[in-house]
Design an enzyme around this catalytic site. Structure first.
Site, PDB file in Angstrom:
ATOM      1  N   ASP A 244       0.819  -1.219   0.000  1.00 49.90           N
ATOM      2  CA  ASP A 244       0.000   0.000   0.000  1.00 49.90           C
ATOM      3  C   ASP A 244       0.851   1.267   0.000  1.00 49.90           C
ATOM      4  O   ASP A 244       0.319   2.371   0.070  1.00 49.90           O
ATOM      5  CB  ASP A 244      -0.925  -0.015   1.223  1.00 49.90           C
ATOM      6  CG  ASP A 244      -1.997   1.065   1.181  1.00 49.90           C
ATOM      7  OD1 ASP A 244      -2.403   1.451   0.079  1.00 49.90           O
ATOM      8  OD2 ASP A 244      -2.427   1.519   2.257  1.00 49.90           O
TER       9      ASP A 244
ATOM     10  N   SER B 130      -7.580   5.603  -0.075  1.00 49.11           N
ATOM     11  CA  SER B 130      -7.645   4.295  -0.729  1.00 49.11           C
ATOM     12  C   SER B 130      -9.072   3.780  -0.670  1.00 49.11           C
ATOM     13  O   SER B 130      -9.737   3.873   0.360  1.00 49.11           O
ATOM     14  CB  SER B 130      -6.704   3.306  -0.040  1.00 49.11           C
ATOM     15  OG  SER B 130      -5.366   3.745  -0.125  1.00 49.11           O
TER      16      SER B 130
ATOM     17  N   GLN C  90      -4.956  -1.357  -6.920  1.00 47.11           N
ATOM     18  CA  GLN C  90      -5.621  -0.521  -5.926  1.00 47.11           C
ATOM     19  C   GLN C  90      -6.246   0.687  -6.617  1.00 47.11           C
ATOM     20  O   GLN C  90      -5.644   1.262  -7.524  1.00 47.11           O
ATOM     21  CB  GLN C  90      -4.647  -0.023  -4.857  1.00 47.11           C
ATOM     22  CG  GLN C  90      -5.331   0.776  -3.742  1.00 47.11           C
ATOM     23  CD  GLN C  90      -4.352   1.288  -2.705  1.00 47.11           C
ATOM     24  OE1 GLN C  90      -3.906   2.420  -2.772  1.00 47.11           O
ATOM     25  NE2 GLN C  90      -4.008   0.446  -1.741  1.00 47.11           N
TER      26      GLN C  90
END
Length: 289
Positions: free
Chosen positions: A207, A231, A281
């Site tokens: 991440d 996110s 993502q």
């Protein structure tokens, strides 16, 4: 490895060592959160770690998909509830809810597989400078007229070292508007042994930079005034066993941005060129007009 304290790694191991709180129920503590909200990679890693505790050690994770539902409160431990969806001959599936204040902050489904033989190919690792050929983050800061202390505890508390092939986006936009980049990442100190732990740690670090190609494509930096980011969801596929004891190369791109959202993709290679994982993502990007 880099010189200096390995305290950030010790702290990361503390955060990933979940406490049992009942049948398939766990509690996780929080890592240092200088921006007032929990780092999304922490919650991903804790949810995956909770799921692994309900699956036999002979079935490592091969994929997960999680949705970030609410910002995490760093002052409150995270409750992790695992639901056993299926245990078949080769695959197991788990649903994990990460909860604070009685509400879910992350919902994840993870799948695990007994190792098997079959078709095998991979995209080759691109030719990029090796980590020792690239400046350290501190050297990048010095080139820009900053000192490491300018970032205070945020820099000192990181358990990983990053070396961007292109210029990093922490303080300023990149010189070119391109929707791709490559970043070398490694832990600052050796991790305890164990393939499941190393997979969980790789989920944590996945991440870090995957959304940066969206910023780079539009001439933005993380410090762009007035910009808001978050996110939205995060998917990861583990292709091969993970031993995160050296540099890993994250080859990243953003194929699309629209509707105040940007998609980031990353192929993760070990230093010898083995493709170990792929990440996707989507993030929210709200930029002042």
């Amino acid at each position: 490895m880099t010189t200096g304290s390995d305290v950030p790694i010790d702290e990361l191991m503390r955060v990933l060592a979940l406490e049992e709180a009942g049948e398939d129920q766990y509690v996780g503590q929080n890592y240092h959160a200088p921006h007032g909200r929990i780092f999304g990679g922490q919650v991903l890693a804790q949810a995956l770690a909770a799921a692994t505790k309900t699956v036999g050690g002979d079935r490592p994770p091969h994929s997960f998909h999680g949705y970030f539902l609410r910002p995490g409160d760093p002052s409150v431990p995270i409750e992790l509830a695992v639901e056993r969806l299926r245990d078949g001959r080769s695959f197991s599936a788990r649903r994990v809810q990460a909860v604070q204040h009685g509400q879910p902050i992350l919902s994840m489904i993870a799948s695990f597989q007994t190792p098997a033989q079959g078709l095998d190919h991979q995209a080759p690792m691109p030719e990029v400078p090796r980590p020792h050929e690239l400046p350290t983050f501190s050297e990048r800061l010095a080139e820009a007229g900053h000192r490491p202390d300018d970032l205070g505890p945020l820099l000192r508390s990181q358990p990983f070292e990053l070396r961007h092939v292109q210029s990093p986006l922490f303080l300023a936009p990149g010189p070119e508007k391109v929707a791709e980049q490559a970043v070398w990442i490694r832990p600052i100190a050796p991790l305890p042994p164990g393939p499941l732990l190393h997979a969980v740690v790789l989920a944590y670090v996945s991440d870090y930079t995957v959304l940066e190609p969206t910023l780079r494509a539009h001439g933005l930096a993380w410090t762009t005034p007035g910009m808001k980011t978050a996110s939205l969801d995060h998917a990861m596929w583990f292709h091969r066993p993970v031993t995160f004891d050296d540099w890993f190369l994250f080859v990243e791109e953003s194929p699309s941005a629209s509707g105040a959202r940007g998609l980031g993709l990353a192929r993760i290679y070990s230093a010898d060129g083995t493709l170990v994982a792929t990440v996707g993502q989507e993030g929210m990007f709200r930029v002042p007009q």
